[in-house]
Enzyme design. Structure first.
Site, PDB file in Angstrom:
ATOM      1  N   ASP A 146     -32.121 135.688  41.801  1.00 22.97           N
ATOM      2  CA  ASP A 146     -31.553 135.682  42.892  1.00 22.97           C
ATOM      3  C   ASP A 146     -30.750 137.267  43.087  1.00 22.97           C
ATOM      4  O   ASP A 146     -30.508 137.152  41.521  1.00 22.97           O
ATOM      5  CB  ASP A 146     -30.356 135.234  43.787  1.00 22.97           C
ATOM      6  CG  ASP A 146     -29.652 135.509  44.851  1.00 22.97           C
ATOM      7  OD1 ASP A 146     -30.467 135.498  45.733  1.00 22.97           O
ATOM      8  OD2 ASP A 146     -28.513 135.612  44.958  1.00 22.97           O
ATOM      9  N   SER A 147     -31.143 137.955  43.253  1.00 27.17           N
ATOM     10  CA  SER A 147     -31.117 139.350  43.042  1.00 27.17           C
ATOM     11  C   SER A 147     -30.494 140.445  44.230  1.00 27.17           C
ATOM     12  O   SER A 147     -30.472 140.044  45.463  1.00 27.17           O
ATOM     13  CB  SER A 147     -32.541 140.180  42.295  1.00 27.17           C
ATOM     14  OG  SER A 147     -33.282 140.420  42.887  1.00 27.17           O
ATOM     15  N   ASN A 177     -40.865 136.286  47.274  1.00 24.20           N
ATOM     16  CA  ASN A 177     -40.523 138.075  47.393  1.00 24.20           C
ATOM     17  C   ASN A 177     -41.888 138.373  46.750  1.00 24.20           C
ATOM     18  O   ASN A 177     -41.775 137.817  46.159  1.00 24.20           O
ATOM     19  CB  ASN A 177     -39.512 138.239  46.983  1.00 24.20           C
ATOM     20  CG  ASN A 177     -39.285 139.455  46.719  1.00 24.20           C
ATOM     21  OD1 ASN A 177     -40.155 140.021  46.231  1.00 24.20           O
ATOM     22  ND2 ASN A 177     -38.385 140.441  47.220  1.00 24.20           N
TER      23      ASN A 177
HETATM   24  O1  LIG Z   1     -35.921 145.336  42.138  1.00 23.81           O
HETATM   25  C1  LIG Z   1     -35.897 145.499  43.172  1.00 23.81           C
HETATM   26  N1  LIG Z   1     -36.209 146.313  43.439  1.00 23.81           N
HETATM   27  C2  LIG Z   1     -36.025 146.685  44.827  1.00 23.81           C
HETATM   28  N2  LIG Z   1     -34.941 145.957  45.788  1.00 23.81           N
HETATM   29  C3  LIG Z   1     -34.580 144.772  45.224  1.00 23.81           C
HETATM   30  C4  LIG Z   1     -34.510 144.308  43.647  1.00 23.81           C
HETATM   31  N3  LIG Z   1     -33.638 143.445  43.714  1.00 23.81           N
HETATM   32  C5  LIG Z   1     -33.682 143.327  44.742  1.00 23.81           C
HETATM   33  N4  LIG Z   1     -33.851 143.678  44.918  1.00 23.81           N
HETATM   34  C6  LIG Z   1     -33.788 143.606  46.673  1.00 23.81           C
HETATM   35  C7  LIG Z   1     -34.394 143.148  48.072  1.00 23.81           C
HETATM   36  C8  LIG Z   1     -33.659 142.341  48.589  1.00 23.81           C
HETATM   37  O2  LIG Z   1     -32.921 143.051  49.692  1.00 23.81           O
HETATM   38  C9  LIG Z   1     -32.241 142.068  47.380  1.00 23.81           C
HETATM   39  C10 LIG Z   1     -33.371 140.164  47.259  1.00 23.81           C
HETATM   40  O3  LIG Z   1     -32.397 139.530  47.766  1.00 23.81           O
HETATM   41  P1  LIG Z   1     -32.952 137.543  47.994  1.00 23.81           P
HETATM   42  O4  LIG Z   1     -32.138 136.963  48.274  1.00 23.81           O
HETATM   43  O5  LIG Z   1     -32.775 137.942  46.080  1.00 23.81           O
HETATM   44  O6  LIG Z   1     -34.567 137.537  47.426  1.00 23.81           O
HETATM   45  P2  LIG Z   1     -35.849 137.634  48.082  1.00 23.81           P
HETATM   46  O7  LIG Z   1     -34.371 136.711  50.006  1.00 23.81           O
HETATM   47  O8  LIG Z   1     -36.076 138.854  48.464  1.00 23.81           O
HETATM   48  O9  LIG Z   1     -36.554 136.733  48.173  1.00 23.81           O
HETATM   49  P3  LIG Z   1     -36.395 135.747  47.171  1.00 23.81           P
HETATM   50  O10 LIG Z   1     -35.048 135.160  48.186  1.00 23.81           O
HETATM   51  O11 LIG Z   1     -37.705 134.506  48.607  1.00 23.81           O
HETATM   52  O12 LIG Z   1     -36.782 134.869  46.205  1.00 23.81           O
HETATM   53  O13 LIG Z   1     -32.003 142.613  46.915  1.00 23.81           O
HETATM   54 MG   LIG Z   2     -33.412 135.380  49.541  1.00 23.66          MG
END
Ligand SMILES: O=c1nc[nH]c2c1ncn2[C@H]1C[C@H](O)[C@@H](COP(=O)(O)OP(=O)(O)OP(=O)(O)O)O1
Ligand SMILES: [Mg+2]
Length: 198
Positions: free
Chosen positions: A71-72, A13
């Site tokens: 993870d968020s 991301n």
């Molecule tokens: O500051 C933020 N502002 C807006 N939305 C956010 C934020 N922080 C997390 N989010 C949302 C985006 C995604 O729908 C989910 C994270 O999912 P998550 O699996 O942790 O991240 P991801 O799949 O985008 O990237 P990756 O897993 O490769 O780190 O929460």
């Molecule tokens: Mg993810």
């Protein structure tokens, strides 16, 4: 004191990379796991903590570097904490716009006072793939879900997240402001203390 001149960020991301690098400053260079692999690990955990550790270990294994994972997600009170760990997959992998549309629909007609929500962030840092003691830091950000999208900054659910401290959406905050208030900023503040970064 632990120093990590280079850390691999276990995330595909770009929004997270930008925010986390800005928070860390020059003391640590974050390298994206995308430099090493385009394969995203399956997030099979039942908690933010488990998924953060799983992503960090995977990135450390692939890169040979110490790894930081984020993870968020967004936990909405009216939905019993959903989409939570499934936030990225809420609309079956169709992306941010579809996720936001689905959330607006799920909260259609729900009054203001029942639209409370929290952004959640867990950061996990592993020194190597089999690290028996990952560093874990969490941050929460309380707000509300708006009835329509607003703002162009940020990523993900930012256009729908109303920030009480500023009376605007998190997509209307400047990057610098978001990086002082967000769930990710709170988790990172704890990580910086743990690493004794000034
Ligand atoms: O500051 C933020 N502002 C807006 N939305 C956010 C934020 N922080 C997390 N989010 C949302 C985006 C995604 O729908 C989910 C994270 O999912 P998550 O699996 O942790 O991240 P991801 O799949 O985008 O990237 P990756 O897993 O490769 O780190 O929460
Ligand atoms: Mg993810």
């Amino acid at each position: 004191m632990m120093t990590f001149p280079q850390l691999v960020l276990a995330s595909h991301n770009a929004g997270k990379l930008k925010e986390l690098q800005a928070m860390l400053g020059d003391s640590v260079q974050l390298r994206s796991i995308g430099e090493f692999s385009n394969v995203e690990p399956e997030e099979t955990g039942l908690s933010f903590v488990e998924n953060a550790i799983l992503k960090a270990r995977n990135a450390a294994r692939i890169s040979g570097l110490p790894a930081l994972a984020d993870d968020s997600g967004l936990a909405v009170d009216f939905l019993g904490g959903a989409p939570g760990i499934y936030s990225a997959r809420y609309a079956d992998g169709k992306g941010d716009a579809a996720n936001n549309a689905k959330l607006l629909d799920a909260l259609k007609e729900v009054p203001q006072e029942q639209r409370g929500a929290q952004f959640v962030c867990v950061l996990a840092l592993v020194r190597h793939a089999d690290d028996p003691l990952p560093i874990l830091c969490e941050g929460l950000w309380h707000g509300r879900i708006l009835t329509a999208a607003s703002g162009e900054q940020g990523f993900g659910y930012d256009p729908l997240f109303w920030v009480p401290e500023r009376d605007c959406s998190s997509a209307e905050l400047s990057p610098a402001e978001k990086n002082q208030l967000s769930h990710r900023a709170r988790a990172m503040a704890i990580l910086r203390q743990r690493l004794a970064l000034k």
